[in-house]
Each structure stands twice: as C-alpha cells, then as structure tokens.
Design a protein around this motif. Structure first.
Motif, PDB file in Angstrom:
ATOM      1  N   UNK A 165     -34.883 -27.206 -28.148  1.00  0.00           N
ATOM      2  CA  UNK A 165     -33.999 -26.761 -27.070  1.00  0.00           C
ATOM      3  C   UNK A 165     -32.537 -26.887 -27.492  1.00  0.00           C
ATOM      4  N   UNK A 166     -31.669 -26.094 -26.850  1.00  0.00           N
ATOM      5  CA  UNK A 166     -30.245 -26.097 -27.167  1.00  0.00           C
ATOM      6  C   UNK A 166     -29.430 -25.978 -25.889  1.00  0.00           C
ATOM      7  N   UNK A 167     -28.246 -26.600 -25.898  1.00  0.00           N
ATOM      8  CA  UNK A 167     -27.260 -26.400 -24.842  1.00  0.00           C
ATOM      9  C   UNK A 167     -26.167 -25.500 -25.394  1.00  0.00           C
ATOM     10  N   UNK A 168     -25.837 -24.447 -24.635  1.00  0.00           N
ATOM     11  CA  UNK A 168     -24.896 -23.438 -25.091  1.00  0.00           C
ATOM     12  C   UNK A 168     -23.729 -23.307 -24.127  1.00  0.00           C
ATOM     13  N   UNK A 169     -22.591 -22.918 -24.654  1.00  0.00           N
ATOM     14  CA  UNK A 169     -21.438 -22.499 -23.863  1.00  0.00           C
ATOM     15  C   UNK A 169     -21.068 -21.093 -24.318  1.00  0.00           C
ATOM     16  N   UNK A 170     -20.827 -20.200 -23.375  1.00  0.00           N
ATOM     17  CA  UNK A 170     -20.585 -18.805 -23.723  1.00  0.00           C
ATOM     18  C   UNK A 170     -19.401 -18.237 -22.949  1.00  0.00           C
ATOM     19  N   UNK A 171     -18.199 -18.249 -23.534  1.00  0.00           N
ATOM     20  CA  UNK A 171     -17.089 -17.510 -22.922  1.00  0.00           C
ATOM     21  C   UNK A 171     -17.291 -16.012 -23.131  1.00  0.00           C
ATOM     22  N   UNK A 172     -16.737 -15.229 -22.226  1.00  0.00           N
ATOM     23  CA  UNK A 172     -16.904 -13.784 -22.341  1.00  0.00           C
ATOM     24  C   UNK A 172     -15.844 -13.030 -21.572  1.00  0.00           C
ATOM     25  N   UNK A 173     -15.890 -11.722 -21.690  1.00  0.00           N
ATOM     26  CA  UNK A 173     -14.951 -10.858 -20.988  1.00  0.00           C
ATOM     27  C   UNK A 173     -15.584  -9.523 -20.673  1.00  0.00           C
ATOM     28  N   UNK A 174     -15.025  -8.813 -19.717  1.00  0.00           N
ATOM     29  CA  UNK A 174     -15.559  -7.502 -19.336  1.00  0.00           C
ATOM     30  C   UNK A 174     -14.433  -6.627 -18.804  1.00  0.00           C
ATOM     31  N   UNK A 175     -14.680  -5.339 -18.826  1.00  0.00           N
ATOM     32  CA  UNK A 175     -13.752  -4.352 -18.283  1.00  0.00           C
ATOM     33  C   UNK A 175     -14.569  -3.268 -17.600  1.00  0.00           C
ATOM     34  N   UNK A 176     -14.232  -2.986 -16.342  1.00  0.00           N
ATOM     35  CA  UNK A 176     -14.964  -1.981 -15.589  1.00  0.00           C
ATOM     36  C   UNK A 176     -14.036  -1.014 -14.891  1.00  0.00           C
ATOM     37  N   UNK A 192     -18.743  -5.222 -21.800  1.00  0.00           N
ATOM     38  CA  UNK A 192     -18.242  -6.570 -22.035  1.00  0.00           C
ATOM     39  C   UNK A 192     -18.930  -7.249 -23.198  1.00  0.00           C
ATOM     40  N   UNK A 193     -18.642  -8.534 -23.372  1.00  0.00           N
ATOM     41  CA  UNK A 193     -19.172  -9.298 -24.495  1.00  0.00           C
ATOM     42  C   UNK A 193     -19.289 -10.764 -24.117  1.00  0.00           C
ATOM     43  N   UNK A 194     -20.083 -11.525 -24.883  1.00  0.00           N
ATOM     44  CA  UNK A 194     -20.161 -12.972 -24.788  1.00  0.00           C
ATOM     45  C   UNK A 194     -20.182 -13.564 -26.184  1.00  0.00           C
ATOM     46  N   UNK A 195     -19.612 -14.762 -26.326  1.00  0.00           N
ATOM     47  CA  UNK A 195     -19.561 -15.471 -27.604  1.00  0.00           C
ATOM     48  C   UNK A 195     -20.293 -16.805 -27.445  1.00  0.00           C
ATOM     49  N   UNK A 196     -21.624 -16.818 -27.575  1.00  0.00           N
ATOM     50  CA  UNK A 196     -22.372 -18.059 -27.383  1.00  0.00           C
ATOM     51  C   UNK A 196     -22.121 -19.062 -28.507  1.00  0.00           C
ATOM     52  N   UNK A 197     -21.971 -20.338 -28.121  1.00  0.00           N
ATOM     53  CA  UNK A 197     -21.751 -21.422 -29.075  1.00  0.00           C
ATOM     54  C   UNK A 197     -22.635 -22.600 -28.686  1.00  0.00           C
ATOM     55  N   UNK A 198     -23.250 -23.249 -29.668  1.00  0.00           N
ATOM     56  CA  UNK A 198     -24.039 -24.438 -29.410  1.00  0.00           C
ATOM     57  C   UNK A 198     -23.105 -25.630 -29.230  1.00  0.00           C
ATOM     58  N   UNK A 199     -23.361 -26.443 -28.210  1.00  0.00           N
ATOM     59  CA  UNK A 199     -22.508 -27.601 -27.955  1.00  0.00           C
ATOM     60  C   UNK A 199     -22.615 -28.639 -29.066  1.00  0.00           C
ATOM     61  N   UNK A 202     -21.605 -25.056 -34.035  1.00  0.00           N
ATOM     62  CA  UNK A 202     -22.105 -23.808 -34.589  1.00  0.00           C
ATOM     63  C   UNK A 202     -22.032 -22.663 -33.612  1.00  0.00           C
ATOM     64  N   UNK A 203     -21.606 -21.515 -34.110  1.00  0.00           N
ATOM     65  CA  UNK A 203     -21.519 -20.312 -33.305  1.00  0.00           C
ATOM     66  C   UNK A 203     -22.748 -19.458 -33.508  1.00  0.00           C
ATOM     67  N   UNK A 204     -23.057 -18.674 -32.496  1.00  0.00           N
ATOM     68  CA  UNK A 204     -24.128 -17.693 -32.579  1.00  0.00           C
ATOM     69  C   UNK A 204     -23.512 -16.297 -32.589  1.00  0.00           C
ATOM     70  N   UNK A 205     -24.280 -15.284 -32.986  1.00  0.00           N
ATOM     71  CA  UNK A 205     -23.732 -13.923 -33.009  1.00  0.00           C
ATOM     72  C   UNK A 205     -23.293 -13.459 -31.625  1.00  0.00           C
ATOM     73  N   UNK A 206     -22.235 -12.695 -31.577  1.00  0.00           N
ATOM     74  CA  UNK A 206     -21.728 -12.147 -30.322  1.00  0.00           C
ATOM     75  C   UNK A 206     -22.744 -11.177 -29.725  1.00  0.00           C
ATOM     76  N   UNK A 207     -22.868 -11.183 -28.413  1.00  0.00           N
ATOM     77  CA  UNK A 207     -23.695 -10.210 -27.704  1.00  0.00           C
ATOM     78  C   UNK A 207     -22.779  -9.287 -26.902  1.00  0.00           C
ATOM     79  N   UNK A 208     -23.202  -8.062 -26.703  1.00  0.00           N
ATOM     80  CA  UNK A 208     -22.425  -7.095 -25.941  1.00  0.00           C
ATOM     81  C   UNK A 208     -23.280  -6.425 -24.882  1.00  0.00           C
ATOM     82  N   UNK A 209     -22.644  -5.862 -23.873  1.00  0.00           N
ATOM     83  CA  UNK A 209     -23.378  -5.169 -22.834  1.00  0.00           C
ATOM     84  C   UNK A 209     -22.555  -4.008 -22.285  1.00  0.00           C
ATOM     85  N   UNK A 210     -23.258  -3.059 -21.708  1.00  0.00           N
ATOM     86  CA  UNK A 210     -22.630  -1.927 -21.024  1.00  0.00           C
ATOM     87  C   UNK A 210     -23.545  -1.520 -19.879  1.00  0.00           C
TER      88      UNK A 210
END
Length: 224
Positions: A165-176, A192-199, A202-210
């Motif tokens: 298991x992992x605890x993550x923090x994910x800052x992100x942004x969006x524009x609509x 928009x996008x999110x930048x997940x990071x393990x507490x 270590x960083x994880x790959x960025x995710x995006x959405x539309x």
C-alpha cells in the motif's frame, strides 16, 4: 432527500464494484446550485496514464448531480463505471464577473490497470479551488487548482493486509469553458492534470484528463 437522489446513490453503490481508474475530470464550475434546484449532468471523459512504458487512454462515461443545500453552498457527486465521489461546494467570494468557491470531496475507486504505478483500491480525500470568470451572459471560463491525498492499496487491504500500500499526495490543475445554451442548459469542456507523489518519497508519472459535459437544472417544485 429526493427519490432521484436516493436512486442515484443506490446506483453508485453498485458501480463501486465495477472496474475503475484513479480520478478524472470533475466538470465543475465555481457557481453553486441555488436552493430548491437540482442539477444533473452527463459527461464523456478520457484519462491519459502510463501503462508500462507507453501512454494509455481510457474513455469514461459519467453521471453527476448536485443539489442546492443553502445560501452559497451545495452538495452532490459523480458516478462512473470507475467508482463514486461525493462532496460539497462552498462559495467564498462573488462579484458580477467573478466567483470563487472551494469544493472538498471524498471518493472510492477500483483500478484494474496493472503496472508499476497502479493499485486496485483507491480512497481519495481532497479539495479543489474553483474560479469562474463570466466573459459574457453565455460564456464562462473556469480555472481550478486541487490537492488530493490518497490511499492506494492491493485487494488484500479489505482483509486487513496492507503490504504494497502507498499514501499519495496529488496536486493538480484544470481549465474549463462553459457555454449556456438555454437558461437551464449548459455544455462544458474541461482539461487538466495531476502530479501524484508518494509521501514516502518519489514521484509518479503525471496523469491527464479531458471531458465534455451536458448539464441541466430543474426546480424541485416542478416535480411535486
């Protein structure tokens, strides 16, 4: 609570058992739903994420609803084939051209994607700051900034075994951008996008959405 809302929550409970993904477009503006009004919307979203060494894209249909609860705040959620999220939205500042709101939420998702950066069970708590700029009577631009904390774990977590298991923090942004077709009908596009990071580091790959949403409002008094 209306019969439609209870039915939507019941469907959401079933959808929690369906395959899912971590998150996606929230398709929200800053303007809160007025008291005595129910808002319903349907969306088609897409999420981009890392699958192995390549990018993968997943289409996600969505049903969402909101209900005016008081002066300057509402509550609602979104139901997808991926899980369920519930939250509130609170108006902080408003002028003829601008609205600023905060939208805390909590969600449960099941993620069937198997790679180095995905765990099947995801519990998320977070908040989003939303800023509307009403360009004209029909056009509205929305900017969003979010911060989410997540527990991501294997299926054995339901049995009390949390290895992996992992605890993550994910800052992100969006524009609509939203266009009002009628006084009670709106179409909205969001990316928009999110930048997940393990507490633990270590960083994880960025995710995006539309996403693209059709939303309409109805006075509750009309249903009586």
């Amino acid at each position: 609570m209306s019969r439609l809302t209870l039915r939507a929550l019941g469907v959401g409970g079933v959808l929690l058992m369906a395959p899912g993904c971590l998150s996606g477009a929230r398709n929200l503006g800053a303007a809160t739903t007025p008291v005595g009004t129910t808002e319903v919307g349907v969306s088609m979203n897409a999420i981009a994420f890392e699958h192995g060494r390549e990018k993968a894209y997943l289409p996600i249909p969505e049903l969402h609803f909101r209900k005016g609860a008081g002066e300057g705040w509402d509550w609602g959620g979104r139901l997808t084939l991926l899980g369920l999220e519930l939250g509130t939205r609170h108006r902080v500042l408003e002028s003829p051209s601008w609205t600023l709101s905060l939208a805390p939420s909590a969600g449960l998702w099941y993620v069937p994607v198997t790679n180095n950066y995905s765990e099947p069970i995801n519990l998320r708590l977070g908040a989003q700051a939303l800023l509307d700029w009403r360009v004209s009577r029909r056009w509205t631009l929305t900017g969003g900034a979010s911060l989410t904390g997540a527990f991501a774990g294997p299926l054995t977590a339901v049995q009390g075994r949390f290895n992996g298991s992992h605890l993550l923090a994910a800052p992100g942004g969006s524009l609509g951008i939203a266009y009002r077709l009628k006084p009670n009908l709106e179409v909205r596009a969001e990316g928009g996008f999110e930048l997940p990071m393990e507490l633990s580091g270590g960083r994880r790959p960025m995710t995006g959405h539309a996403g693209l949403t059709l939303r309409w409002w109805r006075d509750d008094a009309r249903r009586r």
